[in-house]
Design a protein around this motif. Structure first.
Motif, PDB file in Angstrom:
ATOM      1  N   GLU A 416       0.822  -1.203   0.000  1.00 56.50           N
ATOM      2  CA  GLU A 416       0.000   0.000   0.000  1.00 56.50           C
ATOM      3  C   GLU A 416       0.862   1.262   0.000  1.00 56.50           C
ATOM      4  O   GLU A 416       0.558   2.242  -0.702  1.00 56.50           O
ATOM      5  CB  GLU A 416      -0.913  -0.013   1.230  1.00 56.50           C
ATOM      6  CG  GLU A 416      -1.825   1.202   1.356  1.00 56.50           C
ATOM      7  CD  GLU A 416      -2.850   1.274   0.243  1.00 56.50           C
ATOM      8  OE1 GLU A 416      -3.389   2.386   0.012  1.00 56.50           O
ATOM      9  OE2 GLU A 416      -3.121   0.233  -0.399  1.00 56.50           O
ATOM     10  N   ARG A 419       2.245   1.725  -3.464  1.00 60.14           N
ATOM     11  CA  ARG A 419       1.213   2.220  -4.378  1.00 60.14           C
ATOM     12  C   ARG A 419       0.972   3.719  -4.171  1.00 60.14           C
ATOM     13  O   ARG A 419       0.870   4.474  -5.149  1.00 60.14           O
ATOM     14  CB  ARG A 419      -0.082   1.446  -4.166  1.00 60.14           C
ATOM     15  CG  ARG A 419      -1.192   1.792  -5.156  1.00 60.14           C
ATOM     16  CD  ARG A 419      -2.457   1.045  -4.805  1.00 60.14           C
ATOM     17  NE  ARG A 419      -2.971   1.465  -3.507  1.00 60.14           N
ATOM     18  CZ  ARG A 419      -3.676   2.582  -3.306  1.00 60.14           C
ATOM     19  NH1 ARG A 419      -3.940   3.409  -4.312  1.00 60.14           N
ATOM     20  NH2 ARG A 419      -4.114   2.880  -2.100  1.00 60.14           N
ATOM     21  N   GLN A 420       0.909   4.138  -2.922  1.00 56.98           N
ATOM     22  CA  GLN A 420       0.711   5.558  -2.658  1.00 56.98           C
ATOM     23  C   GLN A 420       1.880   6.391  -3.150  1.00 56.98           C
ATOM     24  O   GLN A 420       1.688   7.489  -3.697  1.00 56.98           O
ATOM     25  CB  GLN A 420       0.486   5.771  -1.161  1.00 56.98           C
ATOM     26  CG  GLN A 420      -0.802   5.176  -0.632  1.00 56.98           C
ATOM     27  CD  GLN A 420      -0.972   5.371   0.861  1.00 56.98           C
ATOM     28  OE1 GLN A 420      -0.125   6.004   1.500  1.00 56.98           O
ATOM     29  NE2 GLN A 420      -2.054   4.847   1.433  1.00 56.98           N
ATOM     30  N   ALA A 422       3.840   5.613  -5.685  1.00 55.66           N
ATOM     31  CA  ALA A 422       3.774   5.646  -7.144  1.00 55.66           C
ATOM     32  C   ALA A 422       2.714   6.634  -7.623  1.00 55.66           C
ATOM     33  O   ALA A 422       2.931   7.382  -8.592  1.00 55.66           O
ATOM     34  CB  ALA A 422       3.482   4.243  -7.671  1.00 55.66           C
ATOM     35  N   GLU A 423       1.545   6.651  -6.942  1.00 55.21           N
ATOM     36  CA  GLU A 423       0.501   7.600  -7.324  1.00 55.21           C
ATOM     37  C   GLU A 423       0.958   9.036  -7.095  1.00 55.21           C
ATOM     38  O   GLU A 423       0.688   9.916  -7.918  1.00 55.21           O
ATOM     39  CB  GLU A 423      -0.767   7.308  -6.529  1.00 55.21           C
ATOM     40  CG  GLU A 423      -1.442   5.996  -6.901  1.00 55.21           C
ATOM     41  CD  GLU A 423      -2.677   5.728  -6.061  1.00 55.21           C
ATOM     42  OE1 GLU A 423      -2.932   6.555  -5.146  1.00 55.21           O
ATOM     43  OE2 GLU A 423      -3.382   4.739  -6.321  1.00 55.21           O
ATOM     44  N   ALA A 424       1.635   9.257  -5.991  1.00 52.25           N
ATOM     45  CA  ALA A 424       2.126  10.617  -5.721  1.00 52.25           C
ATOM     46  C   ALA A 424       3.140  11.042  -6.775  1.00 52.25           C
ATOM     47  O   ALA A 424       3.128  12.184  -7.255  1.00 52.25           O
ATOM     48  CB  ALA A 424       2.731  10.679  -4.328  1.00 52.25           C
ATOM     49  N   GLU A 425       4.019  10.134  -7.164  1.00 50.07           N
ATOM     50  CA  GLU A 425       5.005  10.467  -8.197  1.00 50.07           C
ATOM     51  C   GLU A 425       4.325  10.732  -9.537  1.00 50.07           C
ATOM     52  O   GLU A 425       4.728  11.622 -10.290  1.00 50.07           O
ATOM     53  CB  GLU A 425       6.017   9.331  -8.326  1.00 50.07           C
ATOM     54  CG  GLU A 425       6.934   9.193  -7.114  1.00 50.07           C
ATOM     55  CD  GLU A 425       7.886   8.023  -7.265  1.00 50.07           C
ATOM     56  OE1 GLU A 425       7.706   7.248  -8.227  1.00 50.07           O
ATOM     57  OE2 GLU A 425       8.807   7.892  -6.426  1.00 50.07           O
ATOM     58  N   GLN A 426       3.271   9.946  -9.846  1.00 51.91           N
ATOM     59  CA  GLN A 426       2.562  10.165 -11.103  1.00 51.91           C
ATOM     60  C   GLN A 426       1.841  11.508 -11.101  1.00 51.91           C
ATOM     61  O   GLN A 426       1.871  12.240 -12.101  1.00 51.91           O
ATOM     62  CB  GLN A 426       1.570   9.029 -11.326  1.00 51.91           C
ATOM     63  CG  GLN A 426       0.931   9.039 -12.716  1.00 51.91           C
ATOM     64  CD  GLN A 426       0.073   7.815 -12.945  1.00 51.91           C
ATOM     65  OE1 GLN A 426      -0.155   7.046 -12.022  1.00 51.91           O
ATOM     66  NE2 GLN A 426      -0.404   7.640 -14.168  1.00 51.91           N
ATOM     67  N   ARG A 427       1.174  11.836  -9.973  1.00 49.86           N
ATOM     68  CA  ARG A 427       0.520  13.150  -9.881  1.00 49.86           C
ATOM     69  C   ARG A 427       1.538  14.271 -10.016  1.00 49.86           C
ATOM     70  O   ARG A 427       1.281  15.285 -10.684  1.00 49.86           O
ATOM     71  CB  ARG A 427      -0.229  13.260  -8.552  1.00 49.86           C
ATOM     72  CG  ARG A 427      -1.485  12.411  -8.490  1.00 49.86           C
ATOM     73  CD  ARG A 427      -2.362  12.830  -7.315  1.00 49.86           C
ATOM     74  NE  ARG A 427      -1.663  12.684  -6.057  1.00 49.86           N
ATOM     75  CZ  ARG A 427      -1.730  11.592  -5.308  1.00 49.86           C
ATOM     76  NH1 ARG A 427      -2.439  10.537  -5.710  1.00 49.86           N
ATOM     77  NH2 ARG A 427      -1.089  11.532  -4.159  1.00 49.86           N
ATOM     78  N   GLU A 428       2.665  14.084  -9.374  1.00 44.36           N
ATOM     79  CA  GLU A 428       3.707  15.112  -9.478  1.00 44.36           C
ATOM     80  C   GLU A 428       4.198  15.260 -10.916  1.00 44.36           C
ATOM     81  O   GLU A 428       4.452  16.368 -11.382  1.00 44.36           O
ATOM     82  CB  GLU A 428       4.864  14.736  -8.540  1.00 44.36           C
ATOM     83  CG  GLU A 428       5.938  15.795  -8.433  1.00 44.36           C
ATOM     84  CD  GLU A 428       7.012  15.401  -7.436  1.00 44.36           C
ATOM     85  OE1 GLU A 428       7.979  16.173  -7.279  1.00 44.36           O
ATOM     86  OE2 GLU A 428       6.886  14.318  -6.822  1.00 44.36           O
ATOM     87  N   TYR A 430       2.390  14.635 -13.623  1.00 44.17           N
ATOM     88  CA  TYR A 430       1.351  15.330 -14.371  1.00 44.17           C
ATOM     89  C   TYR A 430       1.396  16.831 -14.103  1.00 44.17           C
ATOM     90  O   TYR A 430       1.228  17.647 -15.016  1.00 44.17           O
ATOM     91  CB  TYR A 430      -0.018  14.770 -13.991  1.00 44.17           C
ATOM     92  CG  TYR A 430      -0.278  13.375 -14.524  1.00 44.17           C
ATOM     93  CD1 TYR A 430       0.414  12.883 -15.630  1.00 44.17           C
ATOM     94  CD2 TYR A 430      -1.219  12.541 -13.913  1.00 44.17           C
ATOM     95  CE1 TYR A 430       0.185  11.602 -16.109  1.00 44.17           C
ATOM     96  CE2 TYR A 430      -1.461  11.262 -14.393  1.00 44.17           C
ATOM     97  CZ  TYR A 430      -0.742  10.792 -15.489  1.00 44.17           C
ATOM     98  OH  TYR A 430      -0.969   9.541 -15.958  1.00 44.17           O
TER      99      TYR A 430
END
Length: 525
Positions: A416, A419-420, A422-428, A430
């Motif tokens: 978990e 995953r969080q 990775a999502e934070a890196e993806q949002r960053e 974007y």
């Protein structure tokens, strides 16, 4: 020259007469202020510069220094030191070095306390009690000077109590001592430094033990409560902390050693090892004595022969002859011989003595637990146990324990968290991508707008004929086969056509700038 001075005087008088009262008052006040300033400057230039001779904490000591300065007729003054309780004596800078040397030759300053220099002169009529009190005061002064020599100590006071000697040892009281310390700003004493002061005082006073010494600071904090005692074997808090740190470090090294070895087999993060050690911190002295075989060292033999002669009286006949004193009756004579033999044998016994001192820090008992992130069979478990025992120094005789288990790890939290992240890196990514695209769009718009403005300024400055040639009222269609009149185009197509032509012209005229712009965009992307 004379005429010029007369003319200047006349003009000055005329100017003074033309001034009003306020102007005259200002001029007079300015002149007076200038004269005062000149007088002060002259006085300060002629007065000597003062520097600090001594900064003392004892007013009595400062009084002795002032008395000596008056005798030597040296001017002095006192500096304002605030409320710290010190006194700074200042004298002219040119006399500082010489005065210090002269006062040092006279034994000043002495640090505000009296030391063993008080015994340089004997006092007539002094009793043993007076001499003992003077010795105690001198001893306290010497200890104070020694302690104040530490870089962290600003001021020290030492109080020593020595009871009167008693004829009976059970009634003799022990000596005691108390030390008060004033530390310098932002300075602290380590526990080993406090222990050093305790040992210094204990070894300087006869009959004083470390248990009877108390050290406090000016705030009333007891500094010597954690210092170990040399008699009762108690350990201080600092020593306990050092032992615990040693135990944790030892356990950590064993854990890292076992984990790094097993991770080479099962992979990183697949092995967890925990080690618990029971360490013996006792210092042991052992003495061993063994006796070997008996070896004769010397033998002494003696023989005693004795001869004894005995005379046996005869049996008399009852009557007068037998009862008369001094009358011997005829009897028998016998000789006997006795022989005694003595033997003394001295034997030597071989003795072996061994004295050992066991240093603290040995392991009394070890417990090791190893968990592997997978199911393992009995054979693999046995192999892992043998490996861990060899790596950790396992000893079954002292009761060491080892536990090895294999079971899947619970990685829900790590998954978990990954995953969080990775999502934070993806949002960053974007956010950064959108910001970069917006910046590129704004930059392109600014460049195009600047190009249009420059182009229009050039067209406005051209003659009408040149403007007609530049504007070219005909356009080429998308297929490139024929030219379409500009009047047949829509307003949007006309504007696009103009922008395209201007961009092409700029690209032809300044190709290096366009290439640099494109290169910058690519790097930002």
């Amino acid at each position: 020259m004379k005429e010029y001075l007369l003319q200047l005087k006349t003009q000055s008088i005329e100017l003074w007469q033309k001034m009003n009262k306020i102007q005259k008052s200002v001029i007079i006040g300015s002149a007076a202020l200038l004269i005062v300033v000149l007088i002060l400057l002259t006085r300060s230039a002629t007065m000597p510069d003062y520097g600090a001779l001594f900064t003392l904490k004892d007013e009595q000591q400062a009084g002795q220094i002032v008395e000596k300065l008056n005798e030597k007729k040296i001017p002095f003054r006192f500096a304002d030191n605030g409320t710290d309780g010190t006194v700074t004596i200042m004298i002219p800078n040119k006399d500082i070095t010489q005065t210090r040397l002269e006062l040092a030759g006279e034994g000043l300053p002495t640090g505000g306390v009296v030391g063993f220099e008080s015994f340089d002169n004997t006092k007539f009529g002094e009793t043993d009690t007076d001499r003992r009190a003077r010795y105690l005061r001198a001893l306290q002064g010497e200890l104070t000077r020694t302690i104040e020599g530490m870089s962290e100590v600003d001021m020290a006071r030492v109080h020593v109590v020595q009871p009167e000697p008693s004829l009976f040892s059970e009634e003799q009281k022990n000596a005691t001592a108390a030390v008060m310390l004033k530390l310098k700003p932002n300075k602290t004493l380590e526990e080993n430094q406090v222990g050093g002061i305790v040992k210094l005082v204990a070894n300087s006073v006869e009959g004083l033990t470390e248990d009877n010494i108390t050290i406090v600071d000016v705030n009333g904090n007891v500094l010597s409560e954690n210092v170990s005692s040399s008699e009762d074997g108690a350990i201080s808090g600092k020593q306990v902390e050092i032992r615990q740190q040693y135990q944790r470090q030892y356990q950590s090294e064993l854990q890292d050693s076992v984990e790094s070895m097993l991770e080479k087999i099962w992979g990183p993060g697949k092995v967890v090892c925990r080690v618990s050690l029971d360490i013996d911190f006792d210092k042991i002295e052992q003495k061993k004595q063994e006796f070997g075989e008996v070896v004769p060292r010397s033998t002494e033999e003696s023989e005693l022969v004795s001869t004894t002669t005995s005379n046996t009286a005869g049996t008399g006949v009852p009557g007068t002859d037998a009862n008369i004193p001094g009358y011997e009756l005829p009897g028998e004579t016998g000789t006997s011989e006795t022989t005694e033999t003595h033997e003394i044998r001295n034997n030597e016994i071989n003795t072996y003595e061994e004295f050992r001192e066991v240093a603290p820090g040995s392991v009394k008992r070890m417990s090791v637990a190893v968990v592997i992130d997978r199911e393992i069979d009995a054979n693999q478990q046995a192999v892992i146990e043998d490996i861990v025992k060899s790596a950790a120094g396992f000893d079954t005789e002292r009761g060491d324990q080892l536990s090895v288990a294999g079971m899947p790890f619970n990685t829900e939290y790590q998954d978990e968290l990954s995953r969080q992240i990775a999502e934070a890196e993806q949002r960053e990514m974007y956010i950064y991508g959108g910001a970069a695209a917006l910046a590129a769009f704004v930059l392109i718009g600014a460049i195009v707008a600047s190009i249009v403005i420059v182009r229009r300024r050039k067209e406005d400055s051209m003659p009408a004929e040149e403007q007609f040639v530049v504007s070219r009222p005909f356009a080429v269609d998308e297929s490139g086969d024929s030219e379409i009149p500009e009047k047949d185009l829509t307003p949007e197509e006309k504007e696009q056509k103009r922008i395209k032509e201007r961009v092409e012209n700029v690209a032809k005229q300044q190709p290096d700038d366009i290439a640099q712009l494109l290169r910058t965009w690519l790097i930002e992307e």
